[in-house]
Scaffold this active site. Structure first.
Site, PDB file in Angstrom:
ATOM      1  N   ARG A 227      13.389  12.863 -14.082  1.00 12.76           N
ATOM      2  CA  ARG A 227      13.231  14.090 -14.869  1.00 12.76           C
ATOM      3  C   ARG A 227      12.893  15.232 -13.913  1.00 12.76           C
ATOM      4  O   ARG A 227      12.094  15.065 -12.968  1.00 12.76           O
ATOM      5  CB  ARG A 227      12.099  13.955 -15.903  1.00 12.76           C
ATOM      6  CG  ARG A 227      12.474  13.170 -17.145  1.00 12.76           C
ATOM      7  CD  ARG A 227      13.470  13.908 -18.043  1.00 12.76           C
ATOM      8  NE  ARG A 227      13.798  13.171 -19.252  1.00 12.76           N
ATOM      9  CZ  ARG A 227      14.852  12.351 -19.394  1.00 12.76           C
ATOM     10  NH1 ARG A 227      15.691  12.174 -18.386  1.00 12.76           N
ATOM     11  NH2 ARG A 227      15.076  11.735 -20.548  1.00 12.76           N
ATOM     12  N   GLU A 256      16.598  22.801 -17.545  1.00 15.63           N
ATOM     13  CA  GLU A 256      17.979  22.360 -17.724  1.00 15.63           C
ATOM     14  C   GLU A 256      18.581  23.137 -18.883  1.00 15.63           C
ATOM     15  O   GLU A 256      17.934  23.228 -19.923  1.00 15.63           O
ATOM     16  CB  GLU A 256      18.041  20.857 -18.024  1.00 15.63           C
ATOM     17  CG  GLU A 256      17.675  20.018 -16.820  1.00 15.63           C
ATOM     18  CD  GLU A 256      17.836  18.527 -17.056  1.00 15.63           C
ATOM     19  OE1 GLU A 256      18.340  18.137 -18.119  1.00 15.63           O
ATOM     20  OE2 GLU A 256      17.444  17.760 -16.167  1.00 15.63           O
ATOM     21  N   HIS A 275      22.815  16.412 -15.106  1.00 15.90           N
ATOM     22  CA  HIS A 275      22.176  15.379 -15.934  1.00 15.90           C
ATOM     23  C   HIS A 275      23.223  14.436 -16.545  1.00 15.90           C
ATOM     24  O   HIS A 275      23.367  14.371 -17.777  1.00 15.90           O
ATOM     25  CB  HIS A 275      21.305  16.010 -17.026  1.00 15.90           C
ATOM     26  CG  HIS A 275      20.253  15.054 -17.540  1.00 15.90           C
ATOM     27  ND1 HIS A 275      19.023  15.463 -18.000  1.00 15.90           N
ATOM     28  CD2 HIS A 275      20.252  13.701 -17.672  1.00 15.90           C
ATOM     29  CE1 HIS A 275      18.326  14.413 -18.399  1.00 15.90           C
ATOM     30  NE2 HIS A 275      19.060  13.328 -18.207  1.00 15.90           N
TER      31      HIS A 275
HETATM   32  P1  NAP Z   1      10.921   2.056 -17.255  1.00 20.93           P
HETATM   33  O1  NAP Z   1      11.593   0.727 -17.276  1.00 20.93           O
HETATM   34  O2  NAP Z   1       9.821   2.326 -18.218  1.00 20.93           O
HETATM   35  O3  NAP Z   1      10.421   2.307 -15.753  1.00 20.93           O
HETATM   36  C1  NAP Z   1       9.583   3.354 -15.422  1.00 20.93           C
HETATM   37  C2  NAP Z   1       8.745   2.895 -14.240  1.00 20.93           C
HETATM   38  O4  NAP Z   1       7.952   4.019 -13.810  1.00 20.93           O
HETATM   39  C3  NAP Z   1       7.779   1.768 -14.551  1.00 20.93           C
HETATM   40  O5  NAP Z   1       7.972   0.737 -13.629  1.00 20.93           O
HETATM   41  C4  NAP Z   1       6.403   2.389 -14.381  1.00 20.93           C
HETATM   42  O6  NAP Z   1       5.511   1.527 -13.716  1.00 20.93           O
HETATM   43  C5  NAP Z   1       6.687   3.531 -13.439  1.00 20.93           C
HETATM   44  N1  NAP Z   1       5.643   4.554 -13.495  1.00 20.93           N
HETATM   45  C6  NAP Z   1       4.977   5.033 -14.562  1.00 20.93           C
HETATM   46  N2  NAP Z   1       4.072   5.955 -14.187  1.00 20.93           N
HETATM   47  C7  NAP Z   1       4.202   6.072 -12.841  1.00 20.93           C
HETATM   48  C8  NAP Z   1       3.533   6.836 -11.870  1.00 20.93           C
HETATM   49  N3  NAP Z   1       2.553   7.681 -12.214  1.00 20.93           N
HETATM   50  N4  NAP Z   1       3.912   6.699 -10.590  1.00 20.93           N
HETATM   51  C9  NAP Z   1       4.880   5.842 -10.230  1.00 20.93           C
HETATM   52  N5  NAP Z   1       5.544   5.068 -11.121  1.00 20.93           N
HETATM   53  C10 NAP Z   1       5.203   5.176 -12.413  1.00 20.93           C
HETATM   54  O7  NAP Z   1      11.995   3.222 -17.487  1.00 20.93           O
HETATM   55  P2  NAP Z   1      13.543   3.237 -17.062  1.00 20.93           P
HETATM   56  O8  NAP Z   1      14.378   2.713 -18.163  1.00 20.93           O
HETATM   57  O9  NAP Z   1      13.667   2.651 -15.713  1.00 20.93           O
HETATM   58  O10 NAP Z   1      13.753   4.839 -17.000  1.00 20.93           O
HETATM   59  C11 NAP Z   1      13.012   5.623 -16.097  1.00 20.93           C
HETATM   60  C12 NAP Z   1      13.197   7.097 -16.351  1.00 20.93           C
HETATM   61  O11 NAP Z   1      14.504   7.487 -15.939  1.00 20.93           O
HETATM   62  C13 NAP Z   1      13.140   7.518 -17.833  1.00 20.93           C
HETATM   63  O12 NAP Z   1      11.813   7.757 -18.243  1.00 20.93           O
HETATM   64  C14 NAP Z   1      13.985   8.773 -17.877  1.00 20.93           C
HETATM   65  O13 NAP Z   1      13.167   9.918 -17.775  1.00 20.93           O
HETATM   66  C15 NAP Z   1      14.872   8.663 -16.636  1.00 20.93           C
HETATM   67  N6  NAP Z   1      16.300   8.543 -16.977  1.00 20.93           N
HETATM   68  C16 NAP Z   1      17.170   9.514 -16.591  1.00 20.93           C
HETATM   69  C17 NAP Z   1      18.514   9.389 -16.869  1.00 20.93           C
HETATM   70  C18 NAP Z   1      19.507  10.419 -16.438  1.00 20.93           C
HETATM   71  O14 NAP Z   1      20.477  10.656 -17.142  1.00 20.93           O
HETATM   72  N7  NAP Z   1      19.339  11.038 -15.287  1.00 20.93           N
HETATM   73  C19 NAP Z   1      19.004   8.268 -17.566  1.00 20.93           C
HETATM   74  C20 NAP Z   1      18.073   7.305 -17.940  1.00 20.93           C
HETATM   75  C21 NAP Z   1      16.730   7.439 -17.647  1.00 20.93           C
HETATM   76  P3  NAP Z   1       4.403   0.679 -14.472  1.00 20.93           P
HETATM   77  O15 NAP Z   1       5.179  -0.290 -15.321  1.00 20.93           O
HETATM   78  O16 NAP Z   1       3.663   0.084 -13.341  1.00 20.93           O
HETATM   79  O17 NAP Z   1       3.649   1.690 -15.305  1.00 20.93           O
END
Ligand code: NAP
Length: 311
Positions: A227, A256, A275
């Protein structure tokens, strides 16, 4: 039958399944409804299908007294005030997993493009500047064997790590809870590529800032497909200008869309994509399937298959 408002036309047939059961209005424009229009159209809705461009804030939630469910089209849900929804017993859902590989692929596409200065090299061909094969031109960074630092080893972070194995990369990671993590500071100091995959939260807002950028190597490249507000953009612009880091590739920005005259865009060695992380047809259709499944479940009084709050 309940009334649902959907803020954009979606690919695939999922919305037809929703319309077979409920009364559905789909916003027909290319641009999303502005916040005031969104609020107006949400009044009277039992279900909302929203996305990253729709601020579902506390005032909208307070004004929508019949609202039972918010199905966000995306895995990130920082555009929704989940606390306000939970207080009113409104279920909030997201669309995890089905976009993981698409987003990891885009992350790697950006990493490789930035490492090899691909956009700049391609631009010279179009500009007629490809006048000979040059031993010293367009020299990029080696990806094979380099160290990749993943900030947030969740679903997408792990999918990026799997791709990195194919390049014999050394993978480091940080996270808020995960066991084998290292500190962000150590990750930044040791990585040739830093890729952000944590959610946007109050803790991760401007996680990458003047201080943390200064910890990165002058040869390092930052990739952000998480993000935009996780990165302090003016600080990034300065870091690129000063050579504090070697480059950045962003799929997400703040705001954005990024205005064409934003100072960031004049920074050197920068790639910005609009994005498109989840933007394969298959992923976007599966996201629609999940968002509709979330709405159908909640409007039938059941927990959503992918519910992010406890109500
Ligand atoms: P996820 O499975 O929930 O993974 C997020 C990870 O971030 C978790 O391992 C979590 O660790 C970690 N985290 C949380 N707080 C943190 C911090 N303060 N410092 C470092 N790491 C931290 O989510 P995901 O499915 O991988 O998606 C991740 C993000 O990608 C989404 O939230 C979204 O904003 C973004 N995204 C963007 C696009 C795009 O089109 N560009 C598409 C999809 C997703 P813990 O489990 O240890 O808390």
């Amino acid at each position: 039958m309940a009334y649902c408002f959907v803020t954009r036309q979606l690919p695939g047939t999922a919305l037809e399944r929703l319309a077979a059961v409920h009364e559905v209005d789909i916003w027909p424009e290319r641009l999303p409804p502005d916040p005031a229009t969104l609020r107006k159209l949400s009044v009277g809705a039992a279900g909302l299908l929203t996305m990253v461009s729709d601020p579902v804030d506390a005032s909208l939630i307070a004004a929508s007294s019949g609202l039972e469910a918010i199905a966000n089209y995306g895995v990130g849900y920082d555009n929704v005030d989940v606390e306000a929804a939970t207080e009113r017993g409104i279920r909030v859902g997201n669309t995890p997993d089905v976009l993981t590989d698409a987003t990891a692929d885009l992350t790697f596409a950006l990493l490789l493009a930035a490492a090899r200065k691909l956009p700049q090299a391609i631009a010279t061909v179009r500009a007629g500047d490809w006048i000979t094969w040059e031993p010293m031109a367009h020299l990029g960074a080696e990806v094979q064997g380099a160290t990749l630092g993943i900030v947030g080893l969740g679903r997408i972070g792990q999918a990026v790590a799997r791709r990195a194995q194919g390049f014999d990369m050394n993978v480091l990671h940080t996270g808020s809870r995960s066991g084998s993590r290292i500190s962000l500071e150590s990750l930044l100091q040791r990585s040739d590529f830093v890729s952000l995959h944590c959610p946007l939260t109050p803790e991760t807002f401007h996680l990458i800032n003047e201080r943390t950028l200064a910890l990165m190597r002058p040869t390092a490249i930052l990739i952000n497909t998480a993000r935009g507000p996780i990165v302090d953009q003016p600080a990034l612009r300065t870091a690129l200008e000063n050579g504090t880091i070697a480059g950045a590739a962003l799929d997400v920005t703040d705001p954005e869309p990024l205005p064409a005259n934003d100072p960031l865009l004049s920074g050197p060695n920068l790639i910005v994509a609009p994005h498109i992380g989840s933007g394969t047809r298959a992923a976007r259709e599966r996201m629609a399937d999940l968002a509709v499944e979330n709405l159908l479940a909640a409007l039938a009084g059941r927990r959503m298959p992918h519910q992010v709050n406890e109500v």
